[in-house]
Design a protein around this motif. Structure first.
Motif, PDB file in Angstrom:
ATOM      1  N   ALA A  22      43.581  14.740 -24.610  1.00 24.98           N
ATOM      2  CA  ALA A  22      43.779  13.602 -25.504  1.00 24.98           C
ATOM      3  C   ALA A  22      44.802  13.942 -26.583  1.00 24.98           C
ATOM      4  O   ALA A  22      45.674  13.126 -26.916  1.00 24.98           O
ATOM      5  N   ALA A  23      44.708  15.143 -27.151  1.00 23.96           N
ATOM      6  CA  ALA A  23      45.639  15.540 -28.200  1.00 23.96           C
ATOM      7  C   ALA A  23      47.056  15.665 -27.667  1.00 23.96           C
ATOM      8  O   ALA A  23      48.022  15.235 -28.316  1.00 23.96           O
ATOM      9  N   ARG A  26      48.479  12.165 -26.892  1.00 21.14           N
ATOM     10  CA  ARG A  26      48.843  11.480 -28.140  1.00 21.14           C
ATOM     11  C   ARG A  26      50.152  12.036 -28.681  1.00 21.14           C
ATOM     12  O   ARG A  26      51.027  11.274 -29.135  1.00 21.14           O
ATOM     13  N   GLU A  29      52.978  10.709 -26.600  1.00 20.99           N
ATOM     14  CA  GLU A  29      53.280   9.322 -26.985  1.00 20.99           C
ATOM     15  C   GLU A  29      54.085   9.281 -28.273  1.00 20.99           C
ATOM     16  O   GLU A  29      55.078   8.550 -28.379  1.00 20.99           O
ATOM     17  N   ASP A  30      53.684  10.084 -29.266  1.00 18.25           N
ATOM     18  CA  ASP A  30      54.415  10.134 -30.533  1.00 18.25           C
ATOM     19  C   ASP A  30      55.871  10.551 -30.312  1.00 18.25           C
ATOM     20  O   ASP A  30      56.794   9.968 -30.890  1.00 18.25           O
ATOM     21  N   ALA A  49      50.418  18.757 -30.961  1.00 17.98           N
ATOM     22  CA  ALA A  49      49.016  18.595 -30.556  1.00 17.98           C
ATOM     23  C   ALA A  49      48.117  19.683 -31.130  1.00 17.98           C
ATOM     24  O   ALA A  49      46.881  19.565 -31.060  1.00 17.98           O
ATOM     25  N   LEU A  70      50.293  10.452 -19.056  1.00 17.57           N
ATOM     26  CA  LEU A  70      50.185   9.438 -20.117  1.00 17.57           C
ATOM     27  C   LEU A  70      50.015   8.049 -19.512  1.00 17.57           C
ATOM     28  O   LEU A  70      49.203   7.242 -19.980  1.00 17.57           O
ATOM     29  N   ASP A  73      46.519   7.600 -18.297  1.00 17.82           N
ATOM     30  CA  ASP A  73      45.629   7.355 -19.430  1.00 17.82           C
ATOM     31  C   ASP A  73      45.790   5.933 -19.963  1.00 17.82           C
ATOM     32  O   ASP A  73      44.806   5.269 -20.295  1.00 17.82           O
ATOM     33  N   GLN A  77      42.895   3.034 -20.288  1.00 18.61           N
ATOM     34  CA  GLN A  77      42.518   2.514 -21.602  1.00 18.61           C
ATOM     35  C   GLN A  77      42.856   1.038 -21.786  1.00 18.61           C
ATOM     36  O   GLN A  77      42.503   0.454 -22.806  1.00 18.61           O
ATOM     37  N   ARG A 106      55.184   0.079 -32.115  1.00 20.47           N
ATOM     38  CA  ARG A 106      54.924   1.367 -31.455  1.00 20.47           C
ATOM     39  C   ARG A 106      54.874   1.218 -29.935  1.00 20.47           C
ATOM     40  O   ARG A 106      55.541   1.930 -29.195  1.00 20.47           O
TER      41      ARG A 106
END
Length: 205
Positions: A22-23, A26, A29-30, A49, A70, A73, A77, A106
């Motif tokens: 998950a980290a 994320r 994605e950032d 991360a 990603l 995921d 979600q 975003r």
């Protein structure tokens, strides 16, 4: 460790491994939002991360594998489809969800980065195709139910109807740069419904 034959970065883990995934996703994605695919670096993602660089290299191994995971995921979600009992209302809900996603500063930037990456990398392109297959099939059930209710011709292709709803919105995002407002979303949904009722999306033989 992945199971035999599994693609790196696609196995769903649990516990600490899930938290690491998950980290890292994320952070991926950032990085895509801020720098695009060209700026995606595994070492920098690991630093963002807060995990070891060797962990990221061992688990994913490449920027394309990160993007592929990603997308997996993101598909998992995504919000579930609407079920209003009306084809028009269901597709309006779909169009408005797509619009909100693409109009979000975003998320819109993220989708542009992923689509740009898919245009020059086959692995990313395949992951993107799988992502949209999941989403189209989720919402195609609305069209299948409409066929069963007699709202549409029996030979209607449900997947094509769903694609027709979102296509004008992606065109605005990627090509015309026109505003992604709710009116454009509603227009896309109503146009798809009208075309489907007219038999435009009949299955090809």
């Amino acid at each position: 460790m992945t199971s035999k034959g599994a693609e790196v970065g696609t196995v769903r883990p649990g516990g600490r491994t899930a938290r690491v995934r998950a980290a890292v996703l994320r952070a991926t994605e950032d990085a895509l939002v801020e720098q695009g695919f060209d700026g995606l670096d595994l070492g920098a993602v690991a630093q963002r991360a807060g995990v070891g660089k060797t962990t990221v290299y061992r688990r994913w191994g490449s920027a394309t594998a990160l993007v592929a995971d990603l997308l997996v995921d993101m598909a998992e979600q995504s919000l579930p489809r609407a079920d209003t009992g009306s084809l028009t209302e269901d597709l309006l809900a779909n169009a408005r969800l797509v619009r909100r996603t693409l109009a979000d500063p975003r998320q819109g930037t993220l989708f542009r980065a992923v689509i740009a990456a898919a245009s020059c990398d086959e692995r990313t392109a395949e992951a993107l195709r799988r992502f949209y297959q999941v989403r189209v099939r989720e919402w195609a059930v609305c069209v299948e139910q409409a066929i069963q209710r007699g709202e549409l011709p029996e030979d209607t292709d449900p997947d094509e109807v769903v694609r027709a709803v979102s296509a004008p919105l992606y065109y605005r995002l990627l090509a015309s740069q026109q505003p992604l407002d709710e009116a454009s979303a509603d227009r896309a949904a109503h146009a798809a419904v009208a075309a489907a009722k007219a038999g435009v999306y009949a299955r090809t033989r």
